[in-house]
Design an enzyme around this catalytic site. Structure first.
Site, PDB file in Angstrom:
ATOM      1  N   PHE A  62       8.856   0.793  -3.866  1.00 33.42           N
ATOM      2  CA  PHE A  62       8.279   0.102  -5.019  1.00 33.42           C
ATOM      3  C   PHE A  62       7.015  -0.624  -4.577  1.00 33.42           C
ATOM      4  O   PHE A  62       7.068  -1.547  -3.768  1.00 33.42           O
ATOM      5  CB  PHE A  62       9.296  -0.902  -5.596  1.00 33.42           C
ATOM      6  CG  PHE A  62       8.769  -1.695  -6.766  1.00 33.42           C
ATOM      7  CD1 PHE A  62       8.550  -1.099  -8.000  1.00 33.42           C
ATOM      8  CD2 PHE A  62       8.510  -3.055  -6.636  1.00 33.42           C
ATOM      9  CE1 PHE A  62       8.072  -1.836  -9.085  1.00 33.42           C
ATOM     10  CE2 PHE A  62       8.034  -3.797  -7.713  1.00 33.42           C
ATOM     11  CZ  PHE A  62       7.818  -3.186  -8.937  1.00 33.42           C
ATOM     12  N   ALA A  63       5.867  -0.172  -5.102  1.00 31.72           N
ATOM     13  CA  ALA A  63       4.565  -0.759  -4.763  1.00 31.72           C
ATOM     14  C   ALA A  63       4.099  -1.639  -5.911  1.00 31.72           C
ATOM     15  O   ALA A  63       4.208  -1.263  -7.083  1.00 31.72           O
ATOM     16  CB  ALA A  63       3.543   0.341  -4.511  1.00 31.72           C
ATOM     17  N   GLU A 116       2.237  -2.488   6.490  1.00 34.90           N
ATOM     18  CA  GLU A 116       2.706  -3.785   5.995  1.00 34.90           C
ATOM     19  C   GLU A 116       2.914  -4.804   7.126  1.00 34.90           C
ATOM     20  O   GLU A 116       3.449  -5.885   6.897  1.00 34.90           O
ATOM     21  CB  GLU A 116       4.006  -3.611   5.196  1.00 34.90           C
ATOM     22  CG  GLU A 116       3.866  -2.705   3.980  1.00 34.90           C
ATOM     23  CD  GLU A 116       2.932  -3.241   2.912  1.00 34.90           C
ATOM     24  OE1 GLU A 116       2.673  -4.456   2.876  1.00 34.90           O
ATOM     25  OE2 GLU A 116       2.442  -2.441   2.107  1.00 34.90           O
TER      26      GLU A 116
END
Length: 184
Positions: free
Chosen positions: A10-11, A88
């Protein structure tokens, strides 16, 4: 495609933009648009250290009752997991991978996403916000959510960001490929 060879991600930040995510994660394909309930989109820097890549705060999410964050669920090959974690800065401790449950057209999906550790609030650069807004437009996030994104105050940084040049090249290539397909 066997599901144990892929995962759902999920971005909600710059990885909303397909070309941004695919720079280092070529397997990413859009699965759907989804909503994460009881979270808020915020911007900041890990321990207050500004991002060299974006020259400003970067996106993260935090629990907030009644709020919601819209984003894109990408299906990715397990082979890209290490690359996504690296993007990330998981090993450096900037973000932690977490499992969240997002809602899409009446169903819930469990997805991997990332939450910043030790977030010190800071506004994003205009360039970073532009990438998020472009991703929201590209994937048809709700119009009112897109308006909310456009209204976010930036730090008005005007310098050169190499990442923007990389993205513009990737987007040009994608457009050229699409044109070649339509000519065939």
């Amino acid at each position: 495609m066997e599901s144990h060879l892929t995962f759902l991600y999920f971005a909600y930040g710059s990885n909303l933009l397909k070309e941004r995510l695919q720079l280092k994660n070529p397997s990413a394909t859009i699965h759907c648009v989804a909503r994460l309930k009881d979270y808020n989109l915020v911007f900041g820097n890990h321990k207050g250290l500004a991002s060299d890549r974006w020259h400003g705060g970067v996106a993260t999410i935090e629990r907030s009752s009644g709020a919601e964050v819209w984003g894109v669920v990408w299906r990715m090959n397990m082979a890209d997991l290490e690359s996504l974690d690296s993007q990330e800065n998981v090993r450096l401790g900037a973000y932690s991978p977490v499992e969240v449950s997002v809602k899409t057209q009446g169903q819930e999906l469990n997805c991997r996403t990332y939450i910043m550790n030790c977030c010190v609030y800071a506004p994003p650069s205009p360039q970073y916000l532009k990438v998020i807004v472009m991703g929201a437009e590209q994937n048809g996030l709700p119009k009112d959510y897109q308006e909310k994104l456009r209204a976010i105050q930036t730090n008005q940084y005007e310098g050169h960001l190499p990442m923007m040049a990389d993205l513009e090249r990737a987007m040009r290539r994608a457009k050229e490929r699409a044109n070649h397909r339509s000519d065939a």
